[in-house]
Design an enzyme around this catalytic site. Structure first.
Site, PDB file in Angstrom:
ATOM      1  N   LYS A 197      -3.533  -0.987  -8.612  1.00  0.00           N
ATOM      2  CA  LYS A 197      -2.198  -0.540  -8.202  1.00  0.00           C
ATOM      3  C   LYS A 197      -1.613   0.311  -9.313  1.00  0.00           C
ATOM      4  O   LYS A 197      -1.365  -0.168 -10.422  1.00  0.00           O
ATOM      5  CB  LYS A 197      -1.298  -1.743  -7.915  1.00  0.00           C
ATOM      6  CG  LYS A 197       0.090  -1.365  -7.425  1.00  0.00           C
ATOM      7  CD  LYS A 197       0.896  -2.611  -7.114  1.00  0.00           C
ATOM      8  CE  LYS A 197       2.297  -2.272  -6.638  1.00  0.00           C
ATOM      9  NZ  LYS A 197       3.085  -3.484  -6.350  1.00  0.00           N
ATOM     10  N   LYS A 250      -4.056   1.197  -4.316  1.00  0.00           N
ATOM     11  CA  LYS A 250      -2.717   1.654  -3.940  1.00  0.00           C
ATOM     12  C   LYS A 250      -2.193   2.595  -5.006  1.00  0.00           C
ATOM     13  O   LYS A 250      -2.210   2.220  -6.181  1.00  0.00           O
ATOM     14  CB  LYS A 250      -1.797   0.444  -3.790  1.00  0.00           C
ATOM     15  CG  LYS A 250      -0.371   0.778  -3.394  1.00  0.00           C
ATOM     16  CD  LYS A 250       0.475  -0.483  -3.297  1.00  0.00           C
ATOM     17  CE  LYS A 250       1.900  -0.129  -2.876  1.00  0.00           C
ATOM     18  NZ  LYS A 250       2.764  -1.326  -2.839  1.00  0.00           N
TER      19      LYS A 250
END
Length: 325
Positions: A197, A250
Site C-alpha cells: 500500500k 494499492k
C-alpha cells in the site's frame, strides 16, 4: 519483396474474431465492491468527489449489497463511518460498532454474499491516523496499535465477516491478527492483507468518503514510498510469512508494474485496489465529454487483470458487471 504471410489483422476483422482470440476476460466475479457505511437512519449521501458513490446507513447498505450480489458480484468491502471518534479508536472494536452491526445486517439480508471488512483505526481516531499516536512526539506507536487492530479484526469475525482486510501498514499486523483470530476460534477466517500500500496522492476522494483525513502530518511513516518496488516485494513476502491468505496492491493503475511483480512472486490470490482517485478521474473526464466512460473503464479494468490481478476491488464494479453481463 513478397508480402509477409502473417497478417495480424486477420483475427481483428470482426467482433466475433476479436472475441474468439481475446486473451484476457473480465467477469463480474472478478470484483469486490467497496461500500461506505454511515451511522444514522436512512442515509444515502452522495460523495461530492466520487459521483454515484454514497455513504449509506445500515438499512440502505443492505439493499445496495443485495443489488450488487444480483449483478453477479460476489463480495463487498466495508468501511465504517462512526458517529463518534476518540483517541483509542474504540469504535473500531466495539461489538456494537458501525461495521459490526452492518456485517450482521448484510449477512442476514444476503447470506451468500462475501463480506470483507477493512481493518484500520483511521476512521475511528480523532486524529485520523491508522494507529495510536504518542501525544508527546506525534509518532504512530506500532506495537501498541497491533493489539487494537487484532481486537478489531476479531470483532469483525465475531459479527460474521467472511474475510478481514488489514490496511493499516503497521509492521507485524498480519501475525498479530492471525494469532488473535485463532485464539478466539476463528482459525478459518481468511486475512486479505493490504501488503503493498503506497502513500499515494490518489486517495483524496476516499478520505472525503470515509471522513478519515489525518488531522496533522501524513501517512508516509507507514505507507510505502511510490518510488520503491523491491520494498513492495519484501512487504509482500513478510505478510505471506505471517499468514496472509490473500494480498492487495494499492493503488492499481499507477502500479501495474508492481502488481505484475507481486503476482509473479506470490502463491496466493492477488487483488488490486482501483482506488478512489482512479475512479474519480475517469468519472470527471467522462462527465466533461473528454472520453467514453464505458470504453475507458473496461480498458482500465482489463489492464489491471492483464497485469496479474486475480481480484479487482473497484467502485466501478456494478457498472462493469452490468456492461459485461
Amino acid at each position: 519483396m513478397a508480402f509477409p504471410t502473417q497478417r495480424m489483422r486477420r483475427t481483428r476483422r470482426t467482433p466475433g474474431l476479436r472475441g474468439l482470440v481475446r486473451e484476457t476476460h473480465l467477469r463480474p466475479d472478478d470484483f469486490i465492491y467497496p461500500m461506505f457505511v454511515a451511522a444514522g437512519g436512512d442515509v444515502r449521501r452522495e460523495i461530492s468527489s466520487m459521483p454515484n458513490v454514497f455513504q449509506l446507513s445500515i438499512n440502505n447498505a443492505a439493499l445496495e449489497a443485495k443489488r450488487v450480489y444480483d449483478l453477479g458480484i460476489p463480495a463487498v468491502l466495508l468501511f465504517g463511518i462512526p458517529d463518534a471518534k476518540d483517541e483509542a479508536a474504540t469504535g473500531a472494536y466495539d461489538p456494537e460498532g458501525i461495521i459490526q452491526l452492518a456485517v450482521r445486517a448484510i449477512k442476514e439480508a444476503v447470506p451468500e454474499l462475501i463480506v470483507v471488512t477493512d481493518v484500520c483505526l483511521c476512521e475511528y481516531t480523532e486524529n485520523g491516523h491508522c494507529g495510536i499516536v504518542d501525544g508527546s512526539s506525534g509518532e504512530i506507536l506500532n506495537d501498541v496499535s497491533l493489539e487494537l487492530l487484532a481486537r478489531t479484526a476479531t470483532s469483525h469475525a465475531e459479527a460474521g465477516a467472511d474475510i478481514v482486510a488489514p490496511s493499516d501498514m503497521m509492521d507485524g499486523r498480519v501475525a498479530a491478527i492471525r494469532a488473535d483470530l485463532d485464539r478466539e476460534g476463528f482459525e478459518n477466517t481468511p486475512i486479505m492483507s493490504y501488503s503493498v500500500k503506497y502513500a499515494s496522492a490518489f486517495y483524496g476522494p476516499f478520505r472525503d468518503a470515509a471522513e478519515s483525513a489525518p488531522a496533522f502530518g501524513d501517512r508516509r511513516s507507514h505507507q510505502m514510498d511510490p518510488a520503491n518496488v523491491r520494498e513492495a516485494l519484501r512487504e509482500n513476502a513478510l505478510d505471506l510469512e505471517e499468514g496472509a491468505d490473500m494480498v492487495i496492491v494499492k493503488p492499481a493503475l499507477p502500479y501495474l508494474d508492481v502488481l505484475r511483480r507481486v503476482a509473479e512472486s506470490s502463491d496466493v490470490p492477488v487483488a488490486a485496489y482501483n482506488v478512489s482517485g482512479e475512479y474519480s478521474m475517469i468519472k470527471a473526464a467522462a462527465e466533461n465529454g473528454w472520453l467514453d466512460e464505458r470504453a475507458a473503464v473496461l480498458e482500465a479494468m482489463t489492464g489491471i487483470k492483464r497485469a496479474g490481478a486475480d481480484i479487482i476491488i473497484s467502485y466501478h464494479a456494478p457498472d462493469v458487471a452490468a456492461w459485461i453481463s
